[in-house]
Design a protein around this motif. Structure first.
Motif, PDB file in Angstrom:
ATOM      1  N   ARG A 164      -1.022   8.971 -12.521  1.00 53.04           N
ATOM      2  CA  ARG A 164      -1.866   8.689 -11.578  1.00 53.04           C
ATOM      3  C   ARG A 164      -1.509   8.332 -10.074  1.00 53.04           C
ATOM      4  O   ARG A 164      -2.651   8.312  -9.467  1.00 53.04           O
ATOM      5  N   ASP A 211      -6.675  -3.543 -12.724  1.00 54.44           N
ATOM      6  CA  ASP A 211      -7.963  -3.112 -12.175  1.00 54.44           C
ATOM      7  C   ASP A 211      -8.278  -1.526 -12.994  1.00 54.44           C
ATOM      8  O   ASP A 211      -8.081  -0.839 -12.368  1.00 54.44           O
ATOM      9  N   GLU A 212      -9.061  -1.592 -13.946  1.00 50.12           N
ATOM     10  CA  GLU A 212      -9.653  -0.400 -14.503  1.00 50.12           C
ATOM     11  C   GLU A 212     -10.367   0.517 -13.604  1.00 50.12           C
ATOM     12  O   GLU A 212     -10.134   1.737 -14.031  1.00 50.12           O
ATOM     13  N   ASN A 213     -10.996   0.220 -12.897  1.00 49.03           N
ATOM     14  CA  ASN A 213     -11.582   1.083 -11.837  1.00 49.03           C
ATOM     15  C   ASN A 213     -10.644   2.024 -11.108  1.00 49.03           C
ATOM     16  O   ASN A 213     -10.731   2.980 -10.555  1.00 49.03           O
ATOM     17  N   ARG A 214      -9.531   1.189 -10.712  1.00 54.46           N
ATOM     18  CA  ARG A 214      -8.399   1.835  -9.815  1.00 54.46           C
ATOM     19  C   ARG A 214      -7.272   2.489 -10.549  1.00 54.46           C
ATOM     20  O   ARG A 214      -6.879   3.439 -10.244  1.00 54.46           O
ATOM     21  N   TYR A 215      -7.285   1.789 -11.893  1.00 52.64           N
ATOM     22  CA  TYR A 215      -6.186   2.425 -12.825  1.00 52.64           C
ATOM     23  C   TYR A 215      -6.656   2.437 -13.974  1.00 52.64           C
ATOM     24  O   TYR A 215      -6.419   1.479 -15.109  1.00 52.64           O
ATOM     25  N   PRO A 216      -7.268   3.426 -14.346  1.00 53.09           N
ATOM     26  CA  PRO A 216      -7.915   3.686 -15.825  1.00 53.09           C
ATOM     27  C   PRO A 216      -6.688   3.570 -16.918  1.00 53.09           C
ATOM     28  O   PRO A 216      -5.538   3.984 -16.490  1.00 53.09           O
ATOM     29  N   ASP A 268      -1.758   5.802  -2.750  1.00 55.64           N
ATOM     30  CA  ASP A 268      -1.551   4.488  -3.676  1.00 55.64           C
ATOM     31  C   ASP A 268      -0.225   4.333  -3.817  1.00 55.64           C
ATOM     32  O   ASP A 268       0.249   4.869  -4.503  1.00 55.64           O
TER      33      ASP A 268
END
Length: 203
Positions: free
Chosen positions: A105, A91-96, A116
Motif C-alpha cells: 500500500r 481508515d478504510e478509505n485511506r487503507y483498504p 504516505d
C-alpha cells in the motif's frame, strides 16, 4: 514484536523483502544505512509495521492552554485533547483492508515509495511530536532489515510437526503490543549465521 508477528502471519511479505535485500546487498555483508534508499520494499514493511498496530493507539493526551476553535469546533481552555491514531491507521478509505498487513500500500506502480508515511502520525504531531522519532525510526529500520537479512520467521510446530495455530492477542490500555505468541526463528543459511557471528565478534 509486531514486525515478528507479521512475518509469521504473512510469509510472502518476508520472502519479498528478503529477495530485495539479497538483490541489493548480497549475502556477504549486512545491510547498512547507505542501502536504505535502495530498499523501498523493506521501507514499506517498516511503514506498515508502524501503521498495522500502533503502539500508542490514542496518542499522548495534551491540554489546551487557551480557548481555541479548530475546523469549526470550539475547544475550551484546559480541555484534554487526544489524537485517534488508531482511527487514522484503520481508515478504510485511506487503507483498504486495514486490518491486514499489506506493505504494498506504500509503493506505487513504479515500485517507488508513496508520500504516505505513518511515522508522521504514530509519533505525534507538530511541536508536540516525539523528540526521539528519528532515532526510533532509524533503530527500528536497522533491526528489521538485519533480521530480514539473517533469519527466517516461521510458525512454531508441535510434536507431530504441524504448525501451531494461534489467534494474535494484544495488550490493552495506554500501549498496544503483541502478547507472547508461538514462532520459530532460525538462520536463513550457514552463511547468514556466520554474518551474525562476525557482527557479534566485532561488536
Amino acid at each position: 514484536m509486531t514486525f515478528a508477528l507479521a512475518m509469521v502471519l504473512y510469509p510472502e511479505v518476508q520472502r519479498r523483502a528478503q529477495a530485495e535485500i539479497d538483490s541489493v546487498v548480497g549475502e556477504d555483508r549486512l545491510p547498512t544505512f547507505e542501502d536504505r534508499s535502495s530498499l523501498p520494499y523493506v521501507e514499506s514493511v517498516l511503514r506498515e509495521t508502524f501503521r498495522w498496530h500502533p503502539i500508542l493507539p490514542n496518542g499522548v493526551p495534551h491540554a489546551t492552554l487557551t480557548d481555541d476553535i479548530f475546523d469549526g469546533y470550539f475547544i475550551p481552555k484546559g480541555a484534554t485533547v487526544r489524537c485517534n491514531i488508531w482511527g487514522i491507521s484503520r481508515d478504510e478509505n485511506r487503507y483498504p483492508e486495514a486490518s491486514s498487513f499489506i506493505p504494498e500500500r506504500f509503493i506505487d506502480a513504479n515500485n517507488a515509495l508513496t508520500d504516505d508515511d505513518p511515522a508522521r502520525y504514530v509519533f505525534g504531531f507538530g511541536r508536540r511530536g516525539c523528540p526521539g522519532r528519528h532515532a526510533a525510526d532509524a533503530s527500528l529500520w536497522s533491526a528489521i532489515v538485519t533480521m530480514l537479512a539473517t533469519v527466517e520467521f516461521s510458525p512454531a510446530k508441535d510434536d507431530q510437526g504441524k504448525a501451531i495455530e494461534f489467534t494474535p492477542r494484544f495488550t490493552t490500555g495506554l500501549t498496544h503490543s503483541p502478547m507472547v505468541f508461538p514462532c520459530n526463528i532460525s538462520a536463513r543459511s550457514r552463511s547468514h549465521l556466520q554474518l551474525v557471528n562476525v557482527f557479534r565478534t566485532e561488536a
